[in-house]
Design an enzyme around this catalytic site. Sequence first.
Site, mmCIF file in Angstrom:
data_model
loop_
_atom_site.group_PDB
_atom_site.id
_atom_site.type_symbol
_atom_site.label_atom_id
_atom_site.label_comp_id
_atom_site.label_asym_id
_atom_site.label_seq_id
_atom_site.Cartn_x
_atom_site.Cartn_y
_atom_site.Cartn_z
ATOM 1 N N CYS A 193 63.959 -30.078 1.915
ATOM 2 C CA CYS A 193 64.905 -30.797 2.754
ATOM 3 C C CYS A 193 65.469 -30.076 3.533
ATOM 4 C CB CYS A 193 65.965 -31.925 1.468
ATOM 5 S SG CYS A 193 67.427 -31.977 2.807
ATOM 6 N N ASP A 248 61.933 -44.285 -13.195
ATOM 7 C CA ASP A 248 61.320 -44.282 -12.113
ATOM 8 C C ASP A 248 59.832 -44.590 -12.216
ATOM 9 O OD1 ASP A 248 60.599 -44.003 -8.769
ATOM 10 O OD2 ASP A 248 59.404 -42.427 -9.936
ATOM 11 N N CYS A 264 68.791 -29.438 3.631
ATOM 12 C CA CYS A 264 69.210 -28.366 3.226
ATOM 13 C C CYS A 264 69.379 -27.617 2.926
ATOM 14 C CB CYS A 264 70.650 -29.349 2.587
ATOM 15 S SG CYS A 264 69.488 -29.965 1.272
ATOM 16 N N GLU A 320 64.789 -50.003 -11.090
ATOM 17 C CA GLU A 320 64.279 -50.388 -9.397
ATOM 18 C C GLU A 320 63.313 -51.451 -9.928
ATOM 19 O OE1 GLU A 320 62.938 -48.490 -5.265
ATOM 20 O OE2 GLU A 320 61.897 -48.192 -7.208
ATOM 21 N N CYS A 363 71.880 -33.632 -0.572
ATOM 22 C CA CYS A 363 73.194 -33.679 0.611
ATOM 23 C C CYS A 363 73.032 -35.548 0.830
ATOM 24 C CB CYS A 363 72.228 -32.814 1.490
ATOM 25 S SG CYS A 363 70.806 -33.413 2.276
ATOM 26 N N CYS A 372 67.030 -37.634 0.005
ATOM 27 C CA CYS A 372 67.612 -36.484 -0.490
ATOM 28 C C CYS A 372 69.061 -35.820 -1.764
ATOM 29 C CB CYS A 372 67.422 -35.333 0.266
ATOM 30 S SG CYS A 372 68.617 -33.567 -0.311
ATOM 31 N N ASP A 374 58.869 -37.654 -8.577
ATOM 32 C CA ASP A 374 59.564 -38.736 -8.816
ATOM 33 C C ASP A 374 61.130 -38.106 -9.497
ATOM 34 O OD1 ASP A 374 57.130 -39.922 -8.709
ATOM 35 O OD2 ASP A 374 56.237 -38.688 -10.398
#
Length: 384
Positions: free
Chosen positions: A353, A195, A355, A279, A334, A331, A362
């Site tokens: 999150c 990342d 959840c 990416e 989840c 996330c 990152d």
Amino acid sequence: MLLRYTYRVYPTAPQRSALARVFGCVRTVYNDAVAARRAAHAAGLPFPSTAALDKQLITAAKRTPERAWLAEVSTVPLQQALRDCHAAYRNFFDSMKSGRAGARIGPPRFRRRTNRQTARYTRNGFRLRADGRLYIAKVGDLKIAWSRELASEPSSVTIVKTPAGRYFASFVVAVGDDLERLEPITDPDAETGVDLGLKSFAVLRGGKTIDNPRFFKRMERRLKKAQRALARKQPGSSSRAQARIRLARVHEQIKNRRDDWLHKQVKDLVSENQALYVEDLCIEGLSRGRGAKSVRDAALGKFLLLLESKAARTHRVFVKVDRFFPSTRLCSACGILSGPRGLEGLAVREWACPCGARHDRDANAETNIRREGKRLLAAGLADK
């Protein structure tokens, strides 16, 4: 597979003068070729072939008073200038027909007399001496600093003069696919997502980070000082020429430090991981937005190119994840899109999150990139 090996060369004063003539003749022949093709296009005639331009702009031109000085240099780099012009037009037409990857490019333009000059020689124009010197036709034997051996016999060499006044010889050699092959790593955890960012240059598996060195920012004060000194010099004076070289050397030092660091990071990543998932960032768009100077300083695009090339040569798995994949907002626990979004979300480094999971921005993105890369690889959809 073709690789390029670059070495520093140290020409003598007469050899520097001879190389200056070569650079000037190469630029003249290239510009004459562009002018001839533009004239043919304006007259509605087909473009002249490279062979026809060779006879007209080199062989016949040497017999005219206006271009008699072309005979003072080797014909080899002049012929390569015509081939470069042909390749530039071919790339332009392929770009117009969408037959070339990347953004559209314009038609070839006239070359100007800049502070960076090049001339390319094929096997007919150079020779490697037994004493380690490089013979260039009608220039002489150049002293060269061999930092490592060539992998095979070179097919061509390009002599480069940088804006800082340094000379380099760049060889092109053909090598086998197994030259840099590494032993496969059987550990299933020997893979990582990458990342990229600006706060940290990269975040890897397990939260490991690579700090952003910010070479340009660290030397920006010295660069400004050199630029101010250049601005105070009288145009055309010898002191201005010396100030320009001092400024160019600062730029060159920044570039060399950055390139050395990038190559070391790429080597470490490839040697430690069997698979690399990154990416597919739009570097061009990032370089025009907010923080463009920091993006260019980090050289994210060059890092990705080096990493992809090194992974291919060492037979490591390299997978690009689509740039629109929501790696930051997703996330990793989840799978819902609950993370920060938009420009205002760039300042959010940690988030929770619904959840119940708490994420480092990152590290969460790296996990999602790695999972998506493995999914694409398993499905046979990876752009390796």
